[in-house]
Design a protein around this motif. Sequence first.
Motif, PDB file in Angstrom:
ATOM      1  N   THR A 173       0.865  -1.174   0.000  1.00  0.00           N
ATOM      2  CA  THR A 173       0.000   0.000   0.000  1.00  0.00           C
ATOM      3  C   THR A 173       0.901   1.223   0.000  1.00  0.00           C
ATOM      4  O   THR A 173       1.766   1.366   0.865  1.00  0.00           O
ATOM      5  CB  THR A 173      -0.911   0.021   1.245  1.00  0.00           C
ATOM      6  N   ARG A 174       0.697   2.104  -0.980  1.00  0.00           N
ATOM      7  CA  ARG A 174       1.659   3.185  -1.184  1.00  0.00           C
ATOM      8  C   ARG A 174       1.015   4.563  -0.972  1.00  0.00           C
ATOM      9  O   ARG A 174      -0.194   4.740  -1.161  1.00  0.00           O
ATOM     10  CB  ARG A 174       2.248   3.095  -2.588  1.00  0.00           C
ATOM     11  N   VAL A 175       1.844   5.523  -0.579  1.00  0.00           N
ATOM     12  CA  VAL A 175       1.398   6.896  -0.349  1.00  0.00           C
ATOM     13  C   VAL A 175       2.400   7.862  -0.973  1.00  0.00           C
ATOM     14  O   VAL A 175       3.551   7.505  -1.242  1.00  0.00           O
ATOM     15  CB  VAL A 175       1.250   7.203   1.160  1.00  0.00           C
ATOM     16  N   TYR A 234       0.367  12.823   3.943  1.00  0.00           N
ATOM     17  CA  TYR A 234       0.432  11.744   2.960  1.00  0.00           C
ATOM     18  C   TYR A 234      -0.955  11.385   2.467  1.00  0.00           C
ATOM     19  O   TYR A 234      -1.937  11.418   3.214  1.00  0.00           O
ATOM     20  CB  TYR A 234       1.090  10.509   3.573  1.00  0.00           C
ATOM     21  N   GLU A 235      -1.060  11.054   1.202  1.00  0.00           N
ATOM     22  CA  GLU A 235      -2.311  10.564   0.642  1.00  0.00           C
ATOM     23  C   GLU A 235      -2.017   9.326  -0.190  1.00  0.00           C
ATOM     24  O   GLU A 235      -0.916   9.146  -0.712  1.00  0.00           O
ATOM     25  CB  GLU A 235      -2.985  11.639  -0.205  1.00  0.00           C
ATOM     26  N   THR A 236      -3.021   8.454  -0.286  1.00  0.00           N
ATOM     27  CA  THR A 236      -2.821   7.166  -0.945  1.00  0.00           C
ATOM     28  C   THR A 236      -2.641   7.330  -2.443  1.00  0.00           C
ATOM     29  O   THR A 236      -3.162   8.267  -3.055  1.00  0.00           O
ATOM     30  CB  THR A 236      -4.005   6.222  -0.682  1.00  0.00           C
ATOM     31  N   THR A 237      -1.895   6.402  -3.023  1.00  0.00           N
ATOM     32  CA  THR A 237      -1.735   6.318  -4.466  1.00  0.00           C
ATOM     33  C   THR A 237      -1.945   4.861  -4.865  1.00  0.00           C
ATOM     34  O   THR A 237      -2.427   4.059  -4.060  1.00  0.00           O
ATOM     35  CB  THR A 237      -0.357   6.850  -4.907  1.00  0.00           C
ATOM     36  N   SER A 238      -1.564   4.485  -6.048  1.00  0.00           N
ATOM     37  CA  SER A 238      -1.820   3.125  -6.532  1.00  0.00           C
ATOM     38  C   SER A 238      -1.063   2.092  -5.694  1.00  0.00           C
ATOM     39  O   SER A 238       0.013   2.350  -5.172  1.00  0.00           O
ATOM     40  CB  SER A 238      -1.396   3.000  -7.997  1.00  0.00           C
ATOM     41  N   VAL A 239      -1.661   0.908  -5.575  1.00  0.00           N
ATOM     42  CA  VAL A 239      -1.008  -0.192  -4.869  1.00  0.00           C
ATOM     43  C   VAL A 239      -0.045  -0.893  -5.829  1.00  0.00           C
ATOM     44  O   VAL A 239      -0.097  -0.706  -7.042  1.00  0.00           O
ATOM     45  CB  VAL A 239      -2.036  -1.195  -4.315  1.00  0.00           C
ATOM     46  N   ASP A 240       0.831  -1.713  -5.245  1.00  0.00           N
ATOM     47  CA  ASP A 240       1.799  -2.426  -6.068  1.00  0.00           C
ATOM     48  C   ASP A 240       2.057  -3.788  -5.428  1.00  0.00           C
ATOM     49  O   ASP A 240       1.655  -4.045  -4.285  1.00  0.00           O
ATOM     50  CB  ASP A 240       3.106  -1.627  -6.173  1.00  0.00           C
TER      51      ASP A 240
END
Length: 591
Positions: free
Chosen positions: A330-332, A340-346
């Motif tokens: 889970t990436r931010v 921080y805000e969430t971005t795409s997962v990997d």
Amino acid sequence: MAAQSEQGNYDSYNVDEYYRIRQSGDKMYLLNYEREANQIFDSRNDLMGSSRINLGISSTQSERVVNSSNSRFTCFVRQSDLWSFDNGSSTFTRIFSFDDESSDGVRERYPDHNIKVMEADDDGNIHFIVYGYMNRGEHEGEVGVSLCRYDAKKNDVSELIYIPVDVPYDVLSENVGEVAYIGANGAFYILLDDSLYSIDLTSKEKMTEISGLTDETYAVSENGTAIAYSLNGQIYNTDTIRIFDMASGTDYQIKARQGDRLRVIGYIRNDFVYGEAHADDIVRYSNGGVMFPMYRIAIMDSGNNLIKEYQNDGIYVSTATVQGMRLNLTRVVKNGDGDYETTSVDQLLNREENVQDAGAYVEVVATQSRKKELYIDLVNKVKSAAMASMKTSSSVQFSSGEIIRVDTKLANDSRYYVYGYGRFQGSFVTLEKAIAAADSTYGNVLDIQGREVWRRYKPSGMSLGGINAFYKQSSQTFAGGIDIMLSMAGLSSDAQAGFDSGKNALEIINATGVTALNLQGASLDNVLSIVGTSRSVVGRYGADSYVVIKAYDSKNVTFYDVASGQEVTQTIGEASKLFEQWGNIFVSYIR
């Protein structure tokens, strides 16, 4: 229960059924029904062809198998019975079982215990532990851990040491199986509660190898020979991780770079995964939550060699979880406000997923009449499945003299325990995960004191009367909301003074004599279950705006907006979107 097999004999099953019902007037409604059937292995007609053992119908999709190094002996546990198969003589041996075929089985089949096989040598000798409630024998009626050895030549089982514990099996089962290992130095290593003990099997001397192991500060390799842990026992503020190899008795330390902090993530098979973050990037929120943005993820093999790194400029990993051979990330990213805000997962794939380890393994096989069954695929083929035989160990010798006592300290345990479908579902560090588990199993969440923290079913509506007398408009909305919530509980607080002194919301609430609940991540619908038990909840509704939730019905939710001094009623759907937009940050309490 029993059912006739295709061979004409009767197979037995342990069957668990769960019903949830509701009575309305003279009518009864079935709300939920679950059934689990697990076949009791008896070895009759269960060697299929020349290379497979049929374990039968099972509620799980896997089973742990331990092989001797020459693959002649295959050990497995089915329904709390320990079995071994000798490939050379095509012989099944039931090594350990509390069951007694001459009785009705009510006492013997009580299920609150388990067995873990540690090793099987090339002569068929086996070390294993029995842990939990002792149904029969010298320790009947106790809860403990029994280390045993099966002597293949004598065909008997002898107990080497016994460790009594004063905790229920549900609690004991959470970690005792993680580490149970006999090292090359003749020491027996076992993890109990928050400590790793080593016991010399010759002198019976006990030592505490590691103490202060709390959830999320350590991880154990799949083969159980290595444990990696935060050296200072902290999750978010350690610069050293120690890896202790129980097979050799040696250790290895991972040091953070200057100004960085490390975090234990877990093991992918026997490869250790950890994360690294800049100390200046770590954020501790006023509600008690922590953002630990890892700029680097590293994977090391069992020889402590770095085999893979994950790093992307400007992108941080907030959480990483192991699933099979994959690492879900889970990436931010940092926003303009420095938060921080969430971005795409990997995902990070460690080695080849489809490579099968050497040795026997379990697979799921679909059949026409029985749907899904478990099979053990053997490494070596047997000469004749029709010639397979079965025997039991001749005796089990319990030793009342070799008792090792350890301290179990659960008085301040902070985990949450989930009971759903009428049984224990596991314990969790975060309330969010506990609620999710209870919600999916129609269950409840309890703390170590047995207090009900959360329940799946709530009243169709609730309005907390008298809250208006405690309304207090304030520009410091989080502090004001906490003061209102605690005032409703008959408690006095000055939350803003607490924030000014460096405390977070949970510390401020705990200081009044109740236990704070961090509900961050839970959905509004699940949070309303707290309101349904006549406890208000403080939730984040805007960038600097907090509200006190006071009422709900089937469609709407009502809360007091501390900033405006007004009551607001919205549909649950509309309010859910706003709370979710601001991170689903909620706090409450329990007495």
